[in-house]
Design an enzyme around this catalytic site. Structure first.
Site, PDB file in Angstrom:
ATOM      1  N   GLY A 272      -5.344 110.978 -53.371  1.00  0.00           N
ATOM      2  CA  GLY A 272      -5.492 109.542 -53.205  1.00  0.00           C
ATOM      3  C   GLY A 272      -6.615 109.239 -52.235  1.00  0.00           C
ATOM      4  O   GLY A 272      -6.567 109.658 -51.071  1.00  0.00           O
ATOM      5  N   LEU A 273      -7.633 108.545 -52.724  1.00  0.00           N
ATOM      6  CA  LEU A 273      -8.809 108.268 -51.896  1.00  0.00           C
ATOM      7  C   LEU A 273      -9.119 106.773 -51.866  1.00  0.00           C
ATOM      8  O   LEU A 273     -10.258 106.356 -52.029  1.00  0.00           O
ATOM      9  CB  LEU A 273     -10.021 109.056 -52.398  1.00  0.00           C
ATOM     10  CG  LEU A 273      -9.964 110.573 -52.129  1.00  0.00           C
ATOM     11  CD1 LEU A 273     -11.023 111.298 -52.930  1.00  0.00           C
ATOM     12  CD2 LEU A 273     -10.134 110.850 -50.639  1.00  0.00           C
TER      13      LEU A 273
ATOM     14  N   THR B 180      -8.301 103.126 -49.572  1.00  0.00           N
ATOM     15  CA  THR B 180      -8.674 102.727 -48.219  1.00  0.00           C
ATOM     16  C   THR B 180      -8.190 103.734 -47.184  1.00  0.00           C
ATOM     17  O   THR B 180      -8.942 104.166 -46.306  1.00  0.00           O
ATOM     18  CB  THR B 180      -8.091 101.334 -47.901  1.00  0.00           C
ATOM     19  OG1 THR B 180      -8.619 100.387 -48.831  1.00  0.00           O
ATOM     20  CG2 THR B 180      -8.451 100.904 -46.495  1.00  0.00           C
TER      21      THR B 180
ATOM     22  N   ALA C  58      -4.962 119.811 -31.530  1.00  0.00           N
ATOM     23  CA  ALA C  58      -4.164 120.558 -32.506  1.00  0.00           C
ATOM     24  C   ALA C  58      -4.127 122.047 -32.194  1.00  0.00           C
ATOM     25  O   ALA C  58      -3.238 122.760 -32.676  1.00  0.00           O
ATOM     26  CB  ALA C  58      -4.731 120.342 -33.903  1.00  0.00           C
TER      27      ALA C  58
ATOM     28  N   LYS D 163       6.072 104.616 -48.272  1.00  0.00           N
ATOM     29  CA  LYS D 163       7.401 104.153 -47.854  1.00  0.00           C
ATOM     30  C   LYS D 163       8.357 103.987 -49.024  1.00  0.00           C
ATOM     31  O   LYS D 163       9.556 104.226 -48.898  1.00  0.00           O
ATOM     32  CB  LYS D 163       7.318 102.849 -47.068  1.00  0.00           C
ATOM     33  CG  LYS D 163       6.795 101.631 -47.817  1.00  0.00           C
ATOM     34  CD  LYS D 163       5.340 101.411 -47.546  1.00  0.00           C
ATOM     35  CE  LYS D 163       4.794 100.152 -48.157  1.00  0.00           C
ATOM     36  NZ  LYS D 163       3.340 100.027 -47.898  1.00  0.00           N
TER      37      LYS D 163
ATOM     38  N   GLY E  83       2.308 101.326 -40.079  1.00  0.00           N
ATOM     39  CA  GLY E  83       0.931 101.783 -39.942  1.00  0.00           C
ATOM     40  C   GLY E  83       0.699 102.672 -38.746  1.00  0.00           C
ATOM     41  O   GLY E  83       1.260 103.763 -38.632  1.00  0.00           O
TER      42      GLY E  83
ATOM     43  N   ILE F 171       1.528 102.259 -35.624  1.00  0.00           N
ATOM     44  CA  ILE F 171       2.506 102.223 -34.534  1.00  0.00           C
ATOM     45  C   ILE F 171       3.369 103.485 -34.601  1.00  0.00           C
ATOM     46  O   ILE F 171       3.983 103.753 -35.635  1.00  0.00           O
ATOM     47  CB  ILE F 171       3.412 100.981 -34.644  1.00  0.00           C
ATOM     48  CG1 ILE F 171       2.573  99.703 -34.761  1.00  0.00           C
ATOM     49  CG2 ILE F 171       4.347 100.895 -33.460  1.00  0.00           C
ATOM     50  CD1 ILE F 171       3.379  98.459 -35.070  1.00  0.00           C
TER      51      ILE F 171
ATOM     52  N   ASP G  40       8.785  95.258 -49.557  1.00  0.00           N
ATOM     53  CA  ASP G  40       8.036  96.196 -48.721  1.00  0.00           C
ATOM     54  C   ASP G  40       8.725  96.376 -47.368  1.00  0.00           C
ATOM     55  O   ASP G  40       8.916  97.511 -46.897  1.00  0.00           O
ATOM     56  CB  ASP G  40       6.606  95.674 -48.528  1.00  0.00           C
ATOM     57  CG  ASP G  40       5.797  96.510 -47.552  1.00  0.00           C
ATOM     58  OD1 ASP G  40       5.288  97.565 -47.955  1.00  0.00           O
ATOM     59  OD2 ASP G  40       5.689  96.110 -46.379  1.00  0.00           O
TER      60      ASP G  40
ATOM     61  N   LYS H  80      10.806  99.854 -45.526  1.00  0.00           N
ATOM     62  CA  LYS H  80      10.592 100.335 -44.158  1.00  0.00           C
ATOM     63  C   LYS H  80      11.879 100.250 -43.338  1.00  0.00           C
ATOM     64  O   LYS H  80      12.187 101.157 -42.557  1.00  0.00           O
ATOM     65  CB  LYS H  80       9.480  99.524 -43.505  1.00  0.00           C
ATOM     66  CG  LYS H  80       8.139  99.654 -44.208  1.00  0.00           C
ATOM     67  CD  LYS H  80       7.134  98.635 -43.702  1.00  0.00           C
ATOM     68  CE  LYS H  80       5.837  98.672 -44.480  1.00  0.00           C
ATOM     69  NZ  LYS H  80       4.899  97.594 -44.067  1.00  0.00           N
TER      70      LYS H  80
END
Length: 430
Positions: free
Chosen positions: A11-12, A14, A34, A107, A136, A138, A203, A207
């Site tokens: 998936g490319l 945004t 890391a 989600k 997002g 957070i 939506d 969540k």
């Protein structure tokens, strides 16, 4: 040199493009945090020709994303396709079956299939990470799963959809009606051409069900979320709420107690003294109440290229460090199965808005229905002509069982005095 963590990106859009940009822009810092490099080895998307504003030439392009899970040069698959089922779910299942780590921002898939995928991850001793699926950028998943792990959480609630919050705060600041602000949000790209998932609360419900499982140690139960959106909120509701000391927000609320698991997404009145009342525009915010830590408040950008990519890469850094545990903070076998709690057993205050015929006796009819249902009225406001020719009548109830308010509204069904559908919004008193 320490072996790099090799990732495949499915998936490319945004967010996918944002992940590539972030990994490149902060490459040195990410490697230091890391403990080893994080590199992209393969990518997959529907359209090879689209300009995504980032150089993809170093990566091998794969047409069938579901084949990424079986590649020998991939340690982690990052899924940014979307959708509860279809290729995204196929890829998740095959990735975990192959013993590889899986990171997603999806989600809907986690809400519907999270328990199954968590079981597969535990069986394979592989990471299943989904920080980007809720709010997002957070870090609320990590906050609940790790930072608040020692606490019993009483409530988890918040503003979980930026599109709805943008619309409501725009209505609030400019006195506009819902349809006008929605059209503007679509023109600006804040709302989809078909905004139903956002404005009807689905939506946010996805969540909320994830947050509830993490907060309470319960199995996911998306089907038990009571969902309503903001489609029927009008400018008059915003204005009346303000005059009463409230702001209208779409709030997802979950709590677990002896009655079961309660989950609801609905437009409600938030006191101006509450932090959620000051969350404006497309921001998201989540509140968790712990028995030792007290109130935790998370606020930030809940969507978009940068915030969501940030959450995805944070998960990758954890995996590179070898830091991961059960997807829902405890093994799936330890998750409690609670029956859905009945909303009618809850008590609280409510906001009711009626459009009524302009004639004598209407107010007496409505107040009689409230009396007979056991609902006491705290305040009542009657305004002039409403948009459809009637008179606007707004009331706030005293604290009472929610079932009593529903009973009162049922008693008024079919009344020639009531024009259109009454509006019910509960008042957030947490």
């Amino acid at each position: 040199m320490t072996q790099p963590l090799r990732i495949a990106l499915a998936g490319l859009g945004t967010v996918g493009g944002g992940v590539v940009k972030l990994l490149e822009t902060n490459r040195a810092l990410i490697e230091r945090r890391a403990g080893r490099p994080i590199t992209v080895t393969a990518i997959s998307a529907r359209d090879r020709t689209r300009d995504r504003g980032v150089d993809l030439s170093p990566f091998e392009w794969v047409d069938d994303a579901t084949t990424l899970a079986a590649r020998d040069d991939v340690d982690v698959v990052v899924e940014l396709i979307g959708g509860a089922d279809g290729p995204a779910l196929t890829l998740a299942r095959s990735t975990l079956a192959n013993g590889k780590a899986f990171v997603t921002a999806n989600k809907a898939m986690i809400a519907h299939h999270g328990v199954e995928l968590a079981e597969a991850a535990e069986k394979a001793d592989a990471a299943l990470k989904y920080e980007a699926a809720v709010a997002g950028g957070i870090p609320v998943i990590k906050g609940l799963r790790e930072g608040a792990a020692a606490n019993e959480i009483g409530h988890v609630y918040g503003i979980l959809n930026g599109t709805c919050n943008y619309i409501l705060t725009k209505m609030e600041s400019e006195g506009l009606d819902f349809a006008d602000v929605l059209a503007e949000a679509q023109a600006l790209g804040y709302a989809e051409a078909d905004p139903s998932f956002d404005i009807d609360g689905v939506d946010a419900a996805h969540k909320l069900s994830i947050l509830a499982s993490l907060a309470f140690g319960t199995t996911l139960d998306f089907d038990a979320v009571a969902i309503s959106g903001i489609r029927h909120v009008i400018a008059a509701d915003i204005a009346e709420a303000a005059s009463l000391g409230f702001r209208v927000r779409l709030v997802g609320l979950a709590e677990a107690n002896e009655s079961g698991l309660f989950q609801r997404v609905h437009a409600c009145l938030v006191p101006v003294s509450h932090p959620l009342a000051h969350v404006a525009g497309s921001l998201n915010a989540v509140v968790a109440e712990g028995n030792f830590v007290g109130r935790l408040f998370f606020e930030g950008r809940g969507a978009g290229e940068g915030p969501t990519a940030s959450a995805v890469v944070a998960d990758l850094i954890d995996i590179a460090r070898g830091e991961y545990g059960p997807a829902f903070a405890m093994p799936v076998t330890s998750l409690a199965r609670l029956a859905p709690a009945k909303a009618g057993e809850r008590s609280g205050r409510a906001y009711l808005r009626f459009t009524v015929a302009d004639r004598p006796g209407v107010l007496a009819e409505i107040t009689a229905a409230m009396r007979d249902a056991g609902v006491s009225i705290e305040s009542l406001i009657q305004r002039g002509a409403a948009a459809d020719g009637g008179v606007l009548l707004v009331m706030v109830t005293h604290d009472c069982p929610e079932s009593a308010v529903i009973d009162a509204l049922d008693r008024l069904k079919g009344s020639a005095s009531i024009l259109g559908q009454p509006m019910l919004m509960h008042i957030l008193d947490i």
